[in-house]
Design a protein around this motif. Structure first.
Motif, PDB file in Angstrom:
ATOM      1  N   THR A   1      -0.049  -2.273  -6.291  1.00  0.00           N
ATOM      2  CA  THR A   1       0.119  -2.370  -4.844  1.00  0.00           C
ATOM      3  C   THR A   1      -0.552  -3.645  -4.346  1.00  0.00           C
ATOM      4  O   THR A   1      -1.213  -4.346  -5.121  1.00  0.00           O
TER       5      THR A   1
ATOM      6  N   MET B   1       0.536 -13.966  -5.811  1.00  0.00           N
ATOM      7  CA  MET B   1       0.625 -12.562  -6.240  1.00  0.00           C
ATOM      8  C   MET B   1       0.554 -12.471  -7.758  1.00  0.00           C
ATOM      9  O   MET B   1       1.415 -12.999  -8.450  1.00  0.00           O
TER      10      MET B   1
ATOM     11  N   ARG C   1       0.812  -1.223   0.000  1.00  0.00           N
ATOM     12  CA  ARG C   1       0.000   0.000   0.000  1.00  0.00           C
ATOM     13  C   ARG C   1       0.843   1.270   0.000  1.00  0.00           C
ATOM     14  O   ARG C   1       0.466   2.288   0.573  1.00  0.00           O
TER      15      ARG C   1
ATOM     16  N   ASP D   1      -2.062  -5.725  -0.423  1.00  0.00           N
ATOM     17  CA  ASP D   1      -2.392  -5.545   0.987  1.00  0.00           C
ATOM     18  C   ASP D   1      -1.316  -6.155   1.883  1.00  0.00           C
ATOM     19  O   ASP D   1      -0.716  -7.172   1.526  1.00  0.00           O
TER      20      ASP D   1
ATOM     21  N   ASP E   1      -1.633  -7.870   4.506  1.00  0.00           N
ATOM     22  CA  ASP E   1      -1.930  -9.196   5.069  1.00  0.00           C
ATOM     23  C   ASP E   1      -1.686 -10.331   4.080  1.00  0.00           C
ATOM     24  O   ASP E   1      -1.920 -11.489   4.395  1.00  0.00           O
ATOM     25  N   ARG E   2      -1.201 -10.024   2.877  1.00  0.00           N
ATOM     26  CA  ARG E   2      -1.009 -11.075   1.889  1.00  0.00           C
ATOM     27  C   ARG E   2       0.283 -11.879   2.093  1.00  0.00           C
ATOM     28  O   ARG E   2       0.471 -12.921   1.486  1.00  0.00           O
ATOM     29  N   GLY E   3       1.190 -11.360   2.884  1.00  0.00           N
ATOM     30  CA  GLY E   3       2.445 -12.081   3.101  1.00  0.00           C
ATOM     31  C   GLY E   3       3.407 -11.979   1.939  1.00  0.00           C
ATOM     32  O   GLY E   3       4.289 -12.821   1.769  1.00  0.00           O
ATOM     33  N   TRP E   4       3.253 -10.943   1.109  1.00  0.00           N
ATOM     34  CA  TRP E   4       4.138 -10.813  -0.055  1.00  0.00           C
ATOM     35  C   TRP E   4       5.228  -9.771   0.149  1.00  0.00           C
ATOM     36  O   TRP E   4       6.128  -9.644  -0.675  1.00  0.00           O
TER      37      TRP E   4
END
Lengths: 556, 340
Positions: A465, A459, A70, A467, A469-472
């Motif tokens: 961009t 991904m 983000r 989020d 919380d995606r762990g990327w």
């Protein structure tokens, strides 16, 4: 074969001694009006390097935006413009021109010819390619570059969705640079078929020349569908046609077929000449003849023809029938067989040799160790159901960068380090070469390795961009870090090119103790290339000259 | 199985890291793809170790040593060796094609027609720039005929009782792609074409994904949320969604404002004169956890900000800011908050 210090191509203009200002004008005049294949080749290479820097800056900006989830470094539309221009630039204005440029410089020298078959067409091809690139970039001046992605899927390119003239500049620029590519391809085919030195039969071509011939053939097959598609999209946008306008009976699916019918052979256009360069570098630095020349040559032709029938593996997710999916998957897997043959032959060439790790061989080893990974991830992507997951994810981005940097770029650096002494008469700095190599090697792995992981973690590509919380985030940060490690390696390369051109160790005619014809003439070669027409008896004319007791033609 | 409240799911999604990995399959299709991935990965690793091993051996064993200056023996090639290393990869390719065929036939089956008591859900998914429209068609053979957006609810399967979800994928504008990695591979939504995808899972909960085909400015925020619920709960959700919008006299001003503004040109609220179809259906807006296609949680504050100016949340999105006065904005938000 004179040992006198050769006239420098950049200094030719000042030789009349009439002052610097006049010299600069004269030099510009010489270079812009030149029809000499060597000067045009160098122009192609310089053009590619300029666009490489531009495309690289675009990549760095994208990596900055993706460093934090983000983040708001770039506006969404700006990010989309950047990845469109990055892809377009790297494929059309870096990859193709640098290989065409090296081919231009080397093919006539390697076959003992005075120049390319059509020198004026050659100059035309270069300038139209350059102007095509400038036209695409001119879109920035019209309020923004196109934001359509480099494969520009319809109907996002239609007037309805892509307002403003940027997409028109993109299509026109690619259209006219494609004409330049066709011109170059025609020229390569004619030159190689008609202008070989006495005794150089088609079976005795240096391997790089053989791959350039088939690259040119592939360009002649691949470019016309792209040209047609670009004309169609221009008709749609400018004249109200409906080729890809689904609301009016057009087809979005049609564009994908047309584009990838070009787009997949394009990948091989970008790698076959590199296979050729590697096949010149590995033998010379292993001090052994290329293992299995005939099988290598046949594998090249097999790759060209099989790769014409694999394009729809880019389209496994568009909902083709299972039969079509399977046909294209099988064809794609078949390409790995001739590619595997090439790999094993390179390894066999090194086996039992006496390997010198000068800079060209260093980059060739970089190529061998990395390209195999790109090939293997390609096999994973060709496995249709697996592609349902991986297609259009960062895994794909990792895969094709692995092929294009680990393959094309490492191989091209090997070629440039190998032939730069021939082009300028001076050696590149080995110390800087090593810095460049290791920064690139480590930075490259760190940039594109984590992309495979973020892709497998879900991904998708081309998102500006994501989020938190995606762990990327971690994987993206590693990628950006890798890009920052790579960056100085390109700066070192450019510095090495410039500094060595001024102050490098004089190279002499044959600094690598090599075997093909270009090393018989001076470095840089005179405008007429050879004082007398060389006569050839084998694939390694200089081996024959250096080892009259054990010449190659006894074995071929 | 305890009932899952939408609020708890959202709270979880805000704190914990979500799993979208293709190696965490929650459906038979994703499982068979993972098996194929492991198989190709193993072959990948073997070839990699072989090639890199030979390369490193060559580099080490045959590096130039100062004491040797003579040229090494020149070996021009060997037909048996070439045939050997053509045959070996060919066999691997043949084996891979067989494995791919098996998985392909499992992962991509033809869509059946709905039948009474088939325990199957049929939903038409329509991709828009940059949101998802879901038209619920039939469940268990019963016609449904309601439309919702951005959050797909589906029933959980049980051992011996699959409750499959058959998606029909279409696009209203450009190409999109439906990708929820844990439930299946992706399938594109192309304008002018109809594609199919099947979801089935025995795991209740929230599954995330997003559009995987570049579709313009807000491609990155075209997020997917699939909510898998136990059958009873899913039935309750169905009943609620099927009903027309709630009427509440307390928010009459807001309702009038909504109907008077241009909201109605794009949005539908079933049971009212608002019949627009360009934007998401708002009939039961408050039953959703998120706004803006999964980008922000569905809270009154976010809803107010969104209506005030959608462009700050989702730059480039197709909903403009309407310059509403503060009282009118508040009235409309209050009305929307009653659409449960």
């Amino acid at each position: 074969m004179s040992l006198a210090p050769p006239a420098h191509p950049f200094e030719n203009a000042t030789h009349d001694g009439s002052g610097r200002r006049f010299g600069l004008t004269a030099m510009l005049h010489t270079w812009t009006t030149s029809v000499d294949h060597k000067q045009i080749g160098i122009l192609y290479i310089l053009m590619s390097l300029v666009f490489l820097v531009i495309g690289g800056i675009e990549a760095l900006l994208m990596r900055w935006q993706l460093f934090f989830p983000r983040a708001e470094v770039l506006a969404p539309n700006t990010f989309n413009q950047l990845f469109t221009m990055h892809g377009t630039t790297m494929i059309f204005f870096v990859g193709m021109p640098i290989l065409i440029g090296l081919g231009n410089y080397l093919v006539p020298l390697m076959i003992g010819a005075r120049d390319m078959a059509f020198p004026r067409l050659n100059a035309f091809g270069f300038w139209i390619t350059l102007f095509g690139g400038l036209l695409v970039y001119f879109s920035f001046a019209t309020g923004g570059a196109p934001a359509i992605g480099w494969f520009a899927y319809a109907p996002l390119t239609e007037q309805t969705f892509a307002r403003g003239p940027a997409t028109d500049f993109w299509a026109l620029g690619l259209l006219i640079s494609g004409i330049g590519t066709i011109a170059a391809a025609v020229n390569f085919v004619a030159t190689i078929l008609a202008m070989r030195a006495p005794g150089m039969t088609m079976r005795k071509l240096p391997f790089f020349v053989w791959t350039m011939l088939w690259t040119a053939v592939q360009m002649l097959f691949a470019l016309p569908p792209l040209t047609a598609a670009l004309v169609m999209i221009l008709f749609d946008r400018q004249l109200g046609a409906h080729f890809f306008d689904v609301q009016n009976g057009g087809s979005a699916y049609l564009w994908q077929h047309l584009f990838w019918f070009f787009g997949h052979p394009e990948v091989y256009i970008l790698i076959l000449p590199v296979f050729g360069m590697i096949s010149e570098v590995i033998p010379v630095f292993s001090r052994k003849v290329l293992f299995g020349y005939e099988f290598m040559a046949a594998a090249t032709v097999a790759i060209v023809f099989i790769s014409m029938g694999v394009w729809a593996h880019h389209m496994f997710c568009v909902g083709m029938s299972r039969t079509l999916d399977l046909v294209f998957a099988a064809a794609s897997l078949l390409v790995s067989i001739p590619t595997g043959i090439k790999f094993f032959n390179w390894l066999a060439t090194m086996f039992g040799g006496r390997i010198r790790f000068a800079s060209p061989m260093l980059f060739a080893c970089g190529f061998l160790s990395m390209f195999v990974i790109g090939g293997l991830t390609g096999i994973m992507l060709a496995s249709v159901p697996l592609d349902f997951q991986l297609s259009d994810s960062y895994f794909v981005v990792g895969h094709f960068h692995w092929v294009l940097i680990g393959g094309t770029l490492f191989g091209t650096f090997a070629g440039i380090y190998y032939w730069y002494p021939k082009m300028t008469g001076r050696m590149l700095s080995e110390r800087l070469a090593r810095w460049q190599f290791w920064l690139l090697y480590i930075g490259f792995i760190l940039t594109f390795g984590p992309m495979h992981v973020s892709g497998m973690l879900g991904m998708p590509r081309r998102i500006y961009t994501y989020d938190p919380d995606r762990g990327w985030a971690l994987w993206n940060q590693l990628t950006t870090l890798g890009a920052l490690i790579q960056t100085p390696s390109y700066a070192i390369f450019v510095y090495n090119l410039v500094a060595s051109w001024r102050n490098g160790t004089p190279a002499g005619d044959d600094p690598w103790d090599a075997w093909t014809l270009e090393w018989t003439t001076t470095s840089p070669p005179p405008s007429y290339n050879f004082e007398e027409l060389p006569v050839v008896h084998s694939r390694r004319p200089l081996w024959d000259a250096k080892h009259p007791e054990d010449p190659d033609w006894q074995y071929e | 199985m305890e009932a899952i409240h939408p609020g708890t799911l959202l709270a979880a999604s805000e704190t914990a890291t979500q799993n979208l990995s293709i190696f965490a399959p929650a459906s038979p299709a994703a499982q068979s793809i993972q098996d194929l991935a492991i198989l190709t990965g193993a072959i990948f690793a073997l070839i990699l170790v072989l090639v890199e091993g030979i390369l490193l051996y060559n580099i080490w064993r045959f590096r130039a040593r100062a004491e040797v200056t003579a040229e090494p023996a020149q070996v021009y090639g060997s037909q048996p060796v070439e045939i050997a290393w053509t045959t070996a990869p060919t066999l691997i390719v043949f084996f891979l094609i067989l494995a791919i065929t098996r998985t392909l036939w499992q992962a991509k089956a033809a869509q059946p027609a709905p039948q009474l008591d088939d325990h199957a859900l049929f939903v038409k998914v329509i991709g828009h720039q940059w949101w998802w429209e879901y038209r619920y068609e039939t469940y268990d053979g019963r016609p449904l005929n309601f439309t919702t957006a951005n959050e797909l609810h589906m029933p959980v399967s049980e051992t011996g009782q699959p409750r499959r979800v058959h998606l029909t994928l279409e696009s209203a504008d450009v190409c999109h792609s439906f990708w929820v990695p844990r439930l299946n591979g992706k399938m594109d939504l192309l304008p002018g074409r109809t594609n199919y995808l099947m979801l089935e899972t025995e795991l209740p909960g929230l599954f995330l994904g997003q559009c995987a085909e570049y579709c313009g400015d807000q491609h990155a925020n075209m997020l997917l949320r699939v909510i898998v619920e136990p059958p009873a709960e899913f039935e309750r959700w169905l009943a609620n969604e099927s009903a027309p919008a709630a009427e509440n006299v307390a928010v009459q001003t807001g309702r009038e404002a909504f109907m008077a503004e241009s909201c109605v040109n794009c949005h539908r609220i079933r049971g009212t004169p608002a019949e627009g179809t360009f934007g998401p259906d708002l009939t039961h807006l408050m039953s959703r956890q998120t706004l803006a296609s999964g980008e922000i949680p569905n809270s009154p504050e976010n809803l107010t900000d969104w209506i005030h100016n959608p462009q700050t949340t989702k730059p480039g999105c197709l909903m403009p800011a309407f310059d509403l006065s503060e009282t009118r904005l508040e009235a409309i938000v209050n009305y929307l908050l009653t659409l449960r």
